[in-house]
Design an enzyme around this catalytic site. Structure first.
Site, PDB file in Angstrom:
ATOM      1  N   SER A 145     -28.273 110.105 119.329  1.00 21.58           N
ATOM      2  CA  SER A 145     -28.518 109.893 120.754  1.00 21.58           C
ATOM      3  C   SER A 145     -30.029 109.857 121.016  1.00 21.58           C
ATOM      4  CB  SER A 145     -27.814 110.975 121.584  1.00 21.58           C
ATOM      5  OG  SER A 145     -27.766 110.626 122.944  1.00 21.58           O
TER       6      SER A 145
ATOM      7  N   ASP B 235     -18.749 103.393 123.242  1.00 19.80           N
ATOM      8  CA  ASP B 235     -19.662 104.415 123.763  1.00 19.80           C
ATOM      9  C   ASP B 235     -19.967 104.102 125.227  1.00 19.80           C
ATOM     10  OD1 ASP B 235     -21.759 106.156 124.328  1.00 19.80           O
ATOM     11  OD2 ASP B 235     -22.663 105.947 122.341  1.00 19.80           O
TER      12      ASP B 235
ATOM     13  N   HIS C 107     -19.368 108.133 122.294  1.00 22.14           N
ATOM     14  CA  HIS C 107     -20.692 108.620 121.906  1.00 22.14           C
ATOM     15  C   HIS C 107     -20.615 109.691 120.822  1.00 22.14           C
ATOM     16  CE1 HIS C 107     -24.974 108.876 122.503  1.00 22.14           C
ATOM     17  NE2 HIS C 107     -24.937 110.150 122.808  1.00 22.14           N
TER      18      HIS C 107
END
Length: 744
Positions: free
Chosen positions: A595, A670, A702
């Site tokens: 991320s 995602d 995600h």
């Protein structure tokens, strides 16, 4: 012969112990077998009497779930309040919520996640007195919530709000304009849920006759769509409103429904800005006074309003301003006299403040060059506030008590590491969860007055014993001085570390605003993977650079308007400094992250191409213009006004600098950091004629998990690390052997 036999047994025992201590962690141990799973306490609720608590339990043999009541002091089970084994209509339930008087419980079943926090499910009400079970709605609903008097339940369905009268079973609809991807009543839209971390956007008043709610008009918010491939002949599409930086947000408004008049009206306050968010609403102790927090789009002005719903008047009681941004928290607490407790970092560190009901500051309760990290509550009887802080070092957490006037501060926890408390309703006890880098989580009952241990509740000694069979390394905490700052760091070396040898180095980080990865707490799954890599001969390091949390506002907010500048500089500088150590091979340094960490690892490889040999980026932001309004604009402003801040530090604009090996990973579904980020970065790399490896996991969000997915992902990352940072001698010998075979 007898002594020889005894000696043989001893020899065999010692040999067994020694061999057990050399057992190696496998990827299957971490992600498939649950070998290192910790025991915990699920859905803990302190009963109103302050002497008991409830816990959600799962009976693996009977395949049933129950709510069990325990006595704080004896730790003995008092009774089973309700068990699915006794309910014909309910084979199991997955969560529970009490009414205020604890005579009724909402039981959840068939729950399915929508996004990160939101859930859709079926819900029953269990009556403790007559043991009856009532379905709230045949359709799946969201956020069922008891009224304070326990006679009603409000809930959301299909973007509208409803109220069920429990005595009659009658359901009334109180909003009518809800429509998918247009109007949402009482439930947060995607970006509020993700960035302000709440779903239920409605609240009952103390008299149970009014409901305040936020209405989201997302008509003009641009839509984002994702293909869901599934197993059918044709894919489906998930379409939802997602405001990217600089784009239109939902238009929000505050409304009040009166159950007695059956009328709804909009509540307005005299704000100084037109484009705003309403991140929190909460009724005060006064049945007619509602509190609402408004924050401007730049998020550097946060206003707390007190709204008198009887007189239709409103007063601004707190106005927080900051050159960077103001954090939204859940720490607002109203006392009986409607004075309130508030937290703020306005003096440079996050601390607790006490205001009167009109917003006049009574006093700053906590002070010092350290941060309050959690606010637990106020004990009115003893005039005491309980909180968690980093007073004992920024990587540690302790529980403290202090009087409302700021005096008689007491440290309640004794062990160095991470302590977190769950207090009884009357603040006479607290259950402390303690862990450290060397101690797995343990749960104990403690006195709130002194912090003294009353009774141990649960530990993970079995895990400790099992883990002692494995070849693991100590996580060494220290600080590394780079760019004028002492940065917190941990290092894991191979168990058979030899300072005369040189090892490849893998750096792990997240680095996002206010985050912390260097913490004195028990292992997460990545820690076990890092231990696995140490077994393979790697040194693993994690460093929290500038922009991370719990070291004061100046340290955290230095990255304002320049996300990815100072954070990347710190990782590159630290890598250079670590590369000077005699036992680090400076030619074999890699970095990875997920991320924000993937955004960072990409940038580090591109901008630090003379330092890093490889990088892995999982689900990375590659261009801040692709990410949502609330998060991105909080730290960068809008792109229309800060194009340089957006573009100079987005990896997509630095692909020409790639020299090392790069692995790019993303989930196709995602909803948070869209696959668009990886696709656009891949295209930029292709057009720049840069070779790279990548993987897209079908229909994964995600978190990239489900079934065999995590195991597959970490095998792929492990193989990539071995191929790019692995032992040079072994590689050269392997290449020569391959060449000989080809010639033959």
């Amino acid at each position: 012969m007898k002594h020889l036999k005894s000696a043989l047994y001893i020899c065999l025992f010692v040999t067994t112990i020694l061999s057990a201590q050399t057992k190696e962690i496998t990827l299957e141990d971490i992600w498939k077998n649950g070998t290192f799973r910790t025991e915990g306490m699920d859905v803990l609720h302190s009963m109103a009497n302050g002497q008991q608590y409830s816990v959600f339990n799962f009976d693996r043999v009977a395949r049933s779930t129950s709510i069990d009541i325990y006595d704080y002091k004896t730790r003995e089970k008092v009774k089973t309040l309700v068990s699915s084994a006794q309910l014909d209509a309910l084979p199991y339930f997955t969560n529970y919520t009490f009414s205020d008087d604890e005579r009724q419980v909402i039981l959840a079943i068939n729950e399915a996640s929508i996004y990160r926090h939101s859930i859709l499910g079926n819900y029953y009400i269990y009556n403790v007195d007559n043991e009856s079970l009532t379905l709230i709605s045949k359709e799946k609903i969201q956020e069922p919530t008891f009224s304070p008097d326990g006679k009603k339940v409000a809930f959301a369905r299909d973007n509208n709000l409803y109220v069920k009268y429990l005595n009659s079973g009658k359901i009334i609809q109180i909003t009518f304009d809800g429509k998918k991807n247009e109007i949402i009543n009482g439930i947060a839209d995607w970006v509020y849920e993700e960035e302000f971390a709440f779903v239920r956007a409605f609240d009952w008043n103390a008299d149970s006759n009014k409901i305040a709610f936020i209405r989201f008009d997302e008509t003009n918010v641009p839509e984002f769509s994702m293909d869901i491939y599934g197993s059918g002949l044709y894919q489906t599409q998930q379409v939802f409103k997602y405001p990217k930086a600089g784009e239109a947000n939902s238009v929000v408004s505050l409304h009040l429904y009166n159950l007695e008049t059956k009328k709804s009206n909009e509540v307005k306050v005299d704000k100084g800005y037109k484009d705003f968010y309403i991140p929190r609403i909460e009724w005060t102790k006064n049945r007619d006074v509602l509190s609402a927090q408004y924050i401007n789009r730049y998020q550097n002005e946060l206003d707390l309003w007190m709204i008198n719903t009887k007189t239709n008047t409103s007063n601004l009681v707190v106005a927080e301003k900051d050159e960077a941004y103001v954090d939204v928290t859940d720490n607002l607490t109203f006392l009986k006299d409607n004075s309130f407790i508030w937290t703020s970092d306005k003096d440079g560190y996050n601390h607790i403040y006490h205001y009167d009901k009109k917003g006049k500051l009574i006093n700053q309760v906590t002070k010092g060059n350290w941060e309050v990290t959690n606010y637990y509550g106020y004990d009115e009887k003893n005039n005491t506030i309980f909180y968690q802080s980093v007073e004992n070092g920024s990587i540690n957490r302790d529980v403290y008590a202090v009087k409302l006037n700021g005096r008689n501060k007491t440290r309640l926890t004794k062990s160095e590491g991470t302590n977190d408390a769950e207090f009884s309703a009357d603040f006479s006890y607290f259950i402390n969860t303690f862990s450290s880098a060397t101690s797995p989580p343990e749960y104990s009952l403690n006195s709130a007055a002194s912090g003294n241990l009353i009774k141990s509740i649960k530990d993970n000694d079995v895990l400790s014993q099992n883990l002692s069979d494995y070849k693991t390394s100590k996580k060494e905490f220290s600080a590394i001085y780079v760019n004028g700052n002492d940065l917190n760091m941990w290092m894991i070396k191979p168990a058979d570390f030899d300072a005369s040898k040189q090892y490849p180095l893998l750096m792990y980080q997240y680095s996002g605003p206010g985050d912390q990865k260097v913490a004195n707490q028990w292992n997460n799954v990545n820690d076990y993977w890092h231990q696995y890599l140490a077994q393979q001969g790697y040194i693993v390091v994690c460093i929290d650079g500038r922009g991370t949390g719990f070291k004061g506002a100046a340290f955290k907010k230095i990255t304002q308007n320049n996300l990815g500048k100072y954070e990347v500089e710190d990782q590159i500088s630290a890598a250079k400094k670590l590369g000077q150590l005699p036992y680090i091979d400076a030619s074999r340094i890699g970095i990875w992250g997920w991320s924000y960490g993937g955004f960072m690892s990409s940038n580090c490889l591109f901008k630090g191409n003379d330092v890093f040999k490889m990088a892995i980026a999982v689900a990375p932001v590659t261009n801040w213009r692709f990410y949502d309004t609330i998060y991105t604009e909080r730290y960068l402003g809008v792109p229309q006004e800060n194009a340089r801040g957006y573009d100079e530090n987005s990896p997509i604009n630095h692909v020409d600098k790639l020299k090392g090996d790069f692995l790019l990973v993303h989930g196709s579904a995602d909803d948070n950091v869209h696959l668009q980020n990886t696709m656009r970065l891949a295209e930029a790399l292709i057009q720049a004629d840069k070779q790279f490896d990548w993987a897209v996991y079908p229909d994964k969000n995600h978190g990239i998990y489900g079934g065999n997915t995590r195991l597959h992902l970490y095998k792929k990352m492990t193989n990539f690390i071995n191929e790019t940072l692995g032992d040079k001698t072994e590689k050269e010998e392997g290449a020569k052997l391959k060449e000989v075979k080809i010639k033959r």
